[in-house]
Design a protein around this motif. Sequence first.
Motif, PDB file in Angstrom:
ATOM      1  N   PRO A  54       0.813  -1.224   0.000  1.00 27.08           N
ATOM      2  CA  PRO A  54       0.000   0.000   0.000  1.00 27.08           C
ATOM      3  C   PRO A  54       0.842   1.268   0.000  1.00 27.08           C
ATOM      4  N   LEU A  55       0.242   2.340  -0.505  1.00 29.13           N
ATOM      5  CA  LEU A  55       0.918   3.632  -0.597  1.00 29.13           C
ATOM      6  C   LEU A  55       0.767   4.366   0.739  1.00 29.13           C
ATOM      7  N   LYS A  56       1.636   4.067   1.663  1.00 26.93           N
ATOM      8  CA  LYS A  56       1.477   4.462   3.059  1.00 26.93           C
ATOM      9  C   LYS A  56       1.306   5.962   3.259  1.00 26.93           C
ATOM     10  N   MET A  57       2.282   6.751   2.788  1.00 21.37           N
ATOM     11  CA  MET A  57       2.272   8.182   3.081  1.00 21.37           C
ATOM     12  C   MET A  57       1.025   8.855   2.529  1.00 21.37           C
ATOM     13  N   SER A  58       0.657   8.524   1.299  1.00 18.24           N
ATOM     14  CA  SER A  58      -0.528   9.120   0.695  1.00 18.24           C
ATOM     15  C   SER A  58      -1.791   8.711   1.439  1.00 18.24           C
ATOM     16  N   MET A  59      -1.803   7.509   1.976  1.00 22.07           N
ATOM     17  CA  MET A  59      -2.964   7.042   2.738  1.00 22.07           C
ATOM     18  C   MET A  59      -3.131   7.839   4.025  1.00 22.07           C
ATOM     19  N   TYR A  60      -2.025   8.074   4.722  1.00 19.39           N
ATOM     20  CA  TYR A  60      -2.098   8.857   5.963  1.00 19.39           C
ATOM     21  C   TYR A  60      -2.532  10.288   5.676  1.00 19.39           C
ATOM     22  N   PHE A  83     -11.795  13.241  -4.120  1.00 18.42           N
ATOM     23  CA  PHE A  83     -11.099  13.433  -5.394  1.00 18.42           C
ATOM     24  C   PHE A  83      -9.616  13.735  -5.163  1.00 18.42           C
ATOM     25  N   ILE A  84      -9.334  14.615  -4.198  1.00 18.98           N
ATOM     26  CA  ILE A  84      -7.937  14.950  -3.895  1.00 18.98           C
ATOM     27  C   ILE A  84      -7.184  13.717  -3.402  1.00 18.98           C
ATOM     28  N   VAL A  85      -7.830  12.937  -2.541  1.00 20.71           N
ATOM     29  CA  VAL A  85      -7.195  11.713  -2.039  1.00 20.71           C
ATOM     30  C   VAL A  85      -6.883  10.768  -3.197  1.00 20.71           C
ATOM     31  N   LEU A  88      -3.920  12.068  -5.044  1.00 16.92           N
ATOM     32  CA  LEU A  88      -2.699  11.841  -4.266  1.00 16.92           C
ATOM     33  C   LEU A  88      -2.166  10.425  -4.470  1.00 16.92           C
ATOM     34  N   LEU A  89      -3.080   9.460  -4.420  1.00 11.15           N
ATOM     35  CA  LEU A  89      -2.682   8.066  -4.603  1.00 11.15           C
ATOM     36  C   LEU A  89      -2.166   7.823  -6.019  1.00 11.15           C
ATOM     37  N   VAL A 102      -3.750  -3.230  -8.287  1.00 11.50           N
ATOM     38  CA  VAL A 102      -3.953  -3.847  -6.970  1.00 11.50           C
ATOM     39  C   VAL A 102      -3.470  -2.917  -5.865  1.00 11.50           C
ATOM     40  N   THR A 103      -2.285  -2.326  -6.064  1.00  7.42           N
ATOM     41  CA  THR A 103      -1.745  -1.386  -5.087  1.00  7.42           C
ATOM     42  C   THR A 103      -2.689  -0.197  -4.915  1.00  7.42           C
ATOM     43  N   MET A 104      -3.198   0.312  -6.013  1.00  8.11           N
ATOM     44  CA  MET A 104      -4.117   1.441  -5.971  1.00  8.11           C
ATOM     45  C   MET A 104      -5.404   1.059  -5.243  1.00  8.11           C
ATOM     46  N   ALA A 105      -5.942  -0.114  -5.568  1.00  7.13           N
ATOM     47  CA  ALA A 105      -7.205  -0.549  -4.977  1.00  7.13           C
ATOM     48  C   ALA A 105      -7.077  -0.752  -3.470  1.00  7.13           C
ATOM     49  N   VAL A 106      -6.011  -1.411  -3.052  1.00 11.27           N
ATOM     50  CA  VAL A 106      -5.791  -1.674  -1.626  1.00 11.27           C
ATOM     51  C   VAL A 106      -5.592  -0.362  -0.866  1.00 11.27           C
ATOM     52  N   SER A 107      -4.849   0.548  -1.444  1.00  9.92           N
ATOM     53  CA  SER A 107      -4.586   1.832  -0.793  1.00  9.92           C
ATOM     54  C   SER A 107      -5.852   2.660  -0.663  1.00  9.92           C
ATOM     55  N   LEU A 108      -6.627   2.710  -1.735  1.00 10.69           N
ATOM     56  CA  LEU A 108      -7.873   3.473  -1.704  1.00 10.69           C
ATOM     57  C   LEU A 108      -8.858   2.854  -0.719  1.00 10.69           C
ATOM     58  N   LEU A 109      -8.926   1.527  -0.710  1.00 15.27           N
ATOM     59  CA  LEU A 109      -9.802   0.835   0.240  1.00 15.27           C
ATOM     60  C   LEU A 109      -9.442   1.209   1.675  1.00 15.27           C
TER      61      LEU A 109
END
Length: 262
Positions: A54-60, A83-85, A88-89, A102-109
Amino acid sequence: MVLKHRLITAVFGIPLLISLIYFGSIPLLIAVLAVFFLGLKEFIHMTENAGYFPLKMSMYIGGFLLIGESYIYKGEHGIFAIFIVFMLLIINLVLLNKISLVTMAVSLLGVIYLSFLKYILLLRDLPNGFLLIFMAFLLTWMVDTGAYFSGRYFGSRKLAPSISPNKTQEGAIGGIIVTMLTAVILHFTLIPIGVLNAIILGLLISILGQIGDLFESLLKRSANVKDSGNLLPGHGGVLDRFDSILFTVPITYYFISILKIF
């Protein structure tokens, strides 16, 4: 020993929770952000155990943005914040030079899932917000309590054996009945929302609460872990305690606000 730890956590945790909900404002915002941070950390750890990145920093950053928008603008610009989130991802993914759906989906989820905590702030801002949050939390706990005892004494048919082998259909039904009865009792004793409204809200909370529990069980099974974490003695991690709340507080907010009950 587990029961002892649960009691100790409850003795200190419940008064603190009630105080934070009562005072609201900045103290409640800080508490929600803290739970978000810890819960997202557990989510990321579980998804990494399951083999994802997952894209940690963008998720936080995205989660803090969504929760901050709810506190400042009361959800009026929620779609723009999402939309901004999303952007960012996308930017984070492109900068890694490794495009992965998959990385995008997991991070957004993860960021959307944990940012459901923002509804605690939105619910608190409604008329009778303190009582509404108290009701949502209490009914959610009654779902677990009713399901546990009903399943223990009457359970025989599995509810979702591939996800959570210990849950039974009888337990699920018991959780629904106990929650609906508790909602009606709360209508007559604490917060009058109407008998029919209480029955419907109790039904919605009992169903979504159990769905939230099953969803977190699915995450843990995918990561091959027993608990999401070990922060709370006897209770596991933050997600283990807020898995149902993440689903029940939003439905309470929309139910009360759309029907304009207050």
